[in-house]
Every structure is written in structure tokens, then in C-alpha cells.
Enzyme design. Structure first.
Site, mmCIF file in Angstrom:
data_model
loop_
_atom_site.group_PDB
_atom_site.id
_atom_site.type_symbol
_atom_site.label_atom_id
_atom_site.label_comp_id
_atom_site.label_asym_id
_atom_site.label_seq_id
_atom_site.Cartn_x
_atom_site.Cartn_y
_atom_site.Cartn_z
ATOM 1 N N HIS A 1 4.933 -11.291 0.521
ATOM 2 C CA HIS A 1 4.302 -11.094 1.832
ATOM 3 C C HIS A 1 5.135 -11.697 2.979
ATOM 4 O O HIS A 1 5.330 -11.061 4.014
ATOM 5 C CB HIS A 1 2.901 -11.724 1.801
ATOM 6 N N LYS B 1 0.128 -7.839 -2.287
ATOM 7 C CA LYS B 1 1.232 -8.731 -1.896
ATOM 8 C C LYS B 1 1.028 -10.155 -2.414
ATOM 9 O O LYS B 1 -0.114 -10.622 -2.515
ATOM 10 C CB LYS B 1 1.349 -8.774 -0.363
ATOM 11 N N TYR C 1 -5.660 -11.131 1.986
ATOM 12 C CA TYR C 1 -6.746 -10.458 2.712
ATOM 13 C C TYR C 1 -8.108 -10.775 2.091
ATOM 14 O O TYR C 1 -9.144 -10.510 2.700
ATOM 15 C CB TYR C 1 -6.541 -8.936 2.778
ATOM 16 N N ASP D 1 -3.242 -0.214 1.280
ATOM 17 C CA ASP D 1 -2.438 -1.434 1.391
ATOM 18 C C ASP D 1 -3.361 -2.642 1.514
ATOM 19 O O ASP D 1 -4.135 -2.758 2.467
ATOM 20 C CB ASP D 1 -1.544 -1.326 2.635
HETATM 21 N N1 NAP Z 1 2.843 -7.297 5.691
HETATM 22 C C1 NAP Z 1 2.254 -7.917 6.681
HETATM 23 O O1 NAP Z 1 2.536 -9.104 6.960
HETATM 24 C C2 NAP Z 1 1.224 -7.194 7.492
HETATM 25 C C3 NAP Z 1 0.800 -7.739 8.718
HETATM 26 C C4 NAP Z 1 -0.128 -7.017 9.475
HETATM 27 C C5 NAP Z 1 -0.595 -5.803 9.010
HETATM 28 N N2 NAP Z 1 -0.185 -5.316 7.797
HETATM 29 C C6 NAP Z 1 -0.727 -4.050 7.237
HETATM 30 O O2 NAP Z 1 -0.787 -3.070 8.240
HETATM 31 C C7 NAP Z 1 -2.138 -2.640 8.409
HETATM 32 C C8 NAP Z 1 -2.376 -2.274 9.833
HETATM 33 O O3 NAP Z 1 -2.149 -3.418 10.651
HETATM 34 P P1 NAP Z 1 -3.014 -3.622 11.964
HETATM 35 O O4 NAP Z 1 -4.408 -3.887 11.619
HETATM 36 O O5 NAP Z 1 -2.296 -4.614 12.801
HETATM 37 O O6 NAP Z 1 -2.891 -2.125 12.560
HETATM 38 P P2 NAP Z 1 -3.044 -1.446 13.962
HETATM 39 O O7 NAP Z 1 -3.440 -0.075 13.638
HETATM 40 O O8 NAP Z 1 -1.837 -1.709 14.797
HETATM 41 O O9 NAP Z 1 -4.227 -2.225 14.653
HETATM 42 C C9 NAP Z 1 -5.546 -2.140 14.212
HETATM 43 C C10 NAP Z 1 -6.352 -2.869 15.244
HETATM 44 O O10 NAP Z 1 -6.449 -2.030 16.375
HETATM 45 C C11 NAP Z 1 -7.776 -2.011 16.803
HETATM 46 N N3 NAP Z 1 -8.102 -0.689 17.298
HETATM 47 C C12 NAP Z 1 -7.930 0.504 16.673
HETATM 48 N N4 NAP Z 1 -8.340 1.501 17.437
HETATM 49 C C13 NAP Z 1 -8.793 0.940 18.570
HETATM 50 C C14 NAP Z 1 -9.365 1.447 19.758
HETATM 51 N N5 NAP Z 1 -9.538 2.775 19.924
HETATM 52 N N6 NAP Z 1 -9.696 0.573 20.718
HETATM 53 C C15 NAP Z 1 -9.514 -0.754 20.566
HETATM 54 N N7 NAP Z 1 -8.998 -1.301 19.451
HETATM 55 C C16 NAP Z 1 -8.643 -0.476 18.466
HETATM 56 C C17 NAP Z 1 -8.610 -2.265 15.580
HETATM 57 O O11 NAP Z 1 -9.809 -2.840 16.015
HETATM 58 P P3 NAP Z 1 -11.145 -2.775 15.112
HETATM 59 O O12 NAP Z 1 -10.929 -3.733 13.995
HETATM 60 O O13 NAP Z 1 -12.197 -3.196 16.074
HETATM 61 O O14 NAP Z 1 -11.275 -1.366 14.641
HETATM 62 C C18 NAP Z 1 -7.741 -3.198 14.790
HETATM 63 O O15 NAP Z 1 -8.025 -4.550 15.133
HETATM 64 C C19 NAP Z 1 -2.967 -3.821 7.911
HETATM 65 O O16 NAP Z 1 -4.279 -3.445 7.571
HETATM 66 C C20 NAP Z 1 -2.154 -4.260 6.731
HETATM 67 O O17 NAP Z 1 -2.406 -3.425 5.623
HETATM 68 C C21 NAP Z 1 0.723 -5.980 7.053
#
Ligand code: NAP
Length: 220
Positions: free
Chosen positions: A101, A68, A43, A38
Site C-alpha cells: 500500500h 493491499k 479500509y 479495489d
Molecule cells: N492506494 C492508495 O493509497 C489509495 C488512496 C486513495 C484511494 N485509493 C483507491 O481509489 C479509490 C477512489 O479514491 P477516492 O475515493 O479518492 O476517489 P474519487 O472518485 O476521487 O473521490 C471520491 C470522493 O468524491 C466525492 N464525490 C463524488 N461525487 C461527488 C459529487 N457529485 N459531489 C461531491 N462529492 C462527490 C465522494 O463523496 P461521497 O463519499 O459523499 O460520495 C468521495 O468522497 C478508493 O476507493 C480506493 O480504492 C487508493
């Protein structure tokens, strides 16, 4: 709702810097078994995501690729250009899923519904042209969806939303269900915030699993 299958677990690339980090992480994700990637124009890493896919050696047809439409490209002509640019950057002939998006960008707040209808028309034409297999929306609440459905010929296949134990989105889920639209959950860990949630920590301890395991299982 269109018969196309999407792998249930995806590898997200938000906040994944363009260049080596995005290229290597996408390649590694594919090597360890992910088949759903994704990304988004916003991004800024579509070129490297495309390179990671190529370098993985995994057949493009075995990968489900989403990107997106960004907020600066709403409207018919702008969306047509944005689709072609994403295809070019990702270096692929087709996208598996293309999402609007955000429904209501600040810059177009006066006429968001009209612009979404125009973007959707461009996306429907790209489906007919074989550039996109499935089209969907992201961050659409019920009233955004209702507006889109007034002019849409294709019902969105997916609505991708912030969805995890801290935000259950009941209105979005019931609107999606009504139209047979797949809920796609993003931020399963609440972008890291839920790793510090005491209730989730208690549940994880009670089941002898890690906090992320509990959160990912909830999403599944
Ligand atoms: N459509 C939209 O508007 C939208 C919006 C947001 C997200 N998304 C999609 O969803 C995906 C996932 O979103 P998300 O990044 O918010 O996912 P998430 O899995 O909820 O959060 C990932 C974050 O958690 C942190 N993390 C993971 N494991 C950890 C640990 N053991 N200890 C501390 N921090 C930890 C990561 O830090 P590190 O970076 O330091 O590993 C990262 O910043 C995105 O990449 C994107 O593809 C879409």
C-alpha cells in the site's frame, strides 16, 4: 507485463464503512456492471466486500479483486500472515492483485527498503503458491521502485498512484513506463476536490458534460 488483464474501470471501497454499506455497494456495483473491486486491509471492510461479491451472484472468476498490504505488516513473516488474513476475510481462494500500500511507513522509516524486499519475497512466494495472480505496488516513487527492483524476481505488474489532472506524476509515470509497469490511477475526482475546480468546470461546460464525466474521461 505478465499477460493478466485488469478491467480498466474499478470500484474503490476506501471510506466505505464495513457492514451493510460496503456489502450493498459492492453488490450493487457488480450488478450494474463493474468487474473490478479495489479494497485494502486498511479500509477495514474486507469481510463485507467479500460478502457483497458472494451476494452479487457474479462468478468469482469474472471479478478482478485487489487488496493491499497495510503499513503494520511490512516484513517477510508479517506479510505472509497478512496475505492469509486478507484471503480469509475476503472469503476467497485467491487475489487477482496484491499491492504494497505504501513504500515507507513512518514506523519503519529506518529500514523501509529492506522490509519492502522481504514483503516482496513473501508476495512472490504467494504467487507461486497460487494465492495471488499479480503483485504490485502503490504510492511508490522512482527511488522506492529502484530499491525494490534490486532484489525482486518478479517486476511489479501495477503501480497504483494518486493521478488526476491536479497531479500528473511525471516521474512516477516515466519510471513505470521504463519497466512496463501499468499505471493505476486512484482518486479520479481528487477525493471530491476537483469537483470545485474552475478550469475543469469550464471544460465540462464547453463540452456539455458533467465535471465527473470530464475527469473520468481524462483518467481513461
Ligand atoms: N492506494 C492508495 O493509497 C489509495 C488512496 C486513495 C484511494 N485509493 C483507491 O481509489 C479509490 C477512489 O479514491 P477516492 O475515493 O479518492 O476517489 P474519487 O472518485 O476521487 O473521490 C471520491 C470522493 O468524491 C466525492 N464525490 C463524488 N461525487 C461527488 C459529487 N457529485 N459531489 C461531491 N462529492 C462527490 C465522494 O463523496 P461521497 O463519499 O459523499 O460520495 C468521495 O468522497 C478508493 O476507493 C480506493 O480504492 C487508493
Amino acid at each position: 507485463n505478465n499477460g493478466i488483464e485488469i478491467p480498466v474501470v474499478g470500484f474503490g471501497t476506501w471510506q466505505t464503512p464495513d457492514g451493510e454499506v460496503a456489502r450493498e455497494s459492492v453488490k450493487t456495483a457488480l450488478e450494474v456492471g463493474y468487474r473490478h473491486i479495489d479494497t485494502a486491509a486498511a479500509y477495514g471492510n474486507e469481510v463485507s466486500v467479500g460478502q457483497g461479491i458472494k451476494e452479487s451472484g457474479v462468478n468469482r472468476h469474472d471479478i478482478f479483486l485487489t487488496t493491499k498490504l497495510w503499513n503494520d505488516s511490512h516484513g517477510y513473516e508479517a506479510t505472509k500472515k497478512a496475505i492469509d488474513l486478507s484471503l480469509q476475510k475476503l472469503d476467497t481462494d485467491y487475489l487477482d492483485l496484491y499491492l504494497i500500500h505504501w513504500p515507507n511507513p513512518v514506523a519503519v522509516r529506518e529500514h523501509w527498503a529492506e522490509l519492502n524486499a522481504e514483503s516482496w519475497q513473501a508476495m512472490e512466494e504467494a504467487v507461486k503458491a497460487g494465492k495471488i495472480r499479480a503483485i504490485g505496488i502503490s504510492n511508490f516513487r522512482k527511488h522506492h521502485l529502484d530499491e525494490l527492483l534490486k532484489t525482486a524476481n518478479i517486476v511489479p505488474a501495477v503501480n497504483q498512484n494518486y493521478l488526476n489532472p491536479s497531479d500528473l506524476q511525471p516521474d512516477v509515470l516515466s519510471a513505470n513506463k521504463e519497466h512496463d509497469i501499468l499505471n493505476e490511477a486512484y482518486s479520479p475526482l481528487g477525493t471530491g476536490d476537483l469537483l470545485r475546480n474552475e478550469l475543469v468546470a469550464e471544460i465540462a461546460a464547453a463540452h456539455n458534460h458533467s465535471i465527473p464525466q470530464v475527469l473520468l474521461r481524462w483518467s481513461l
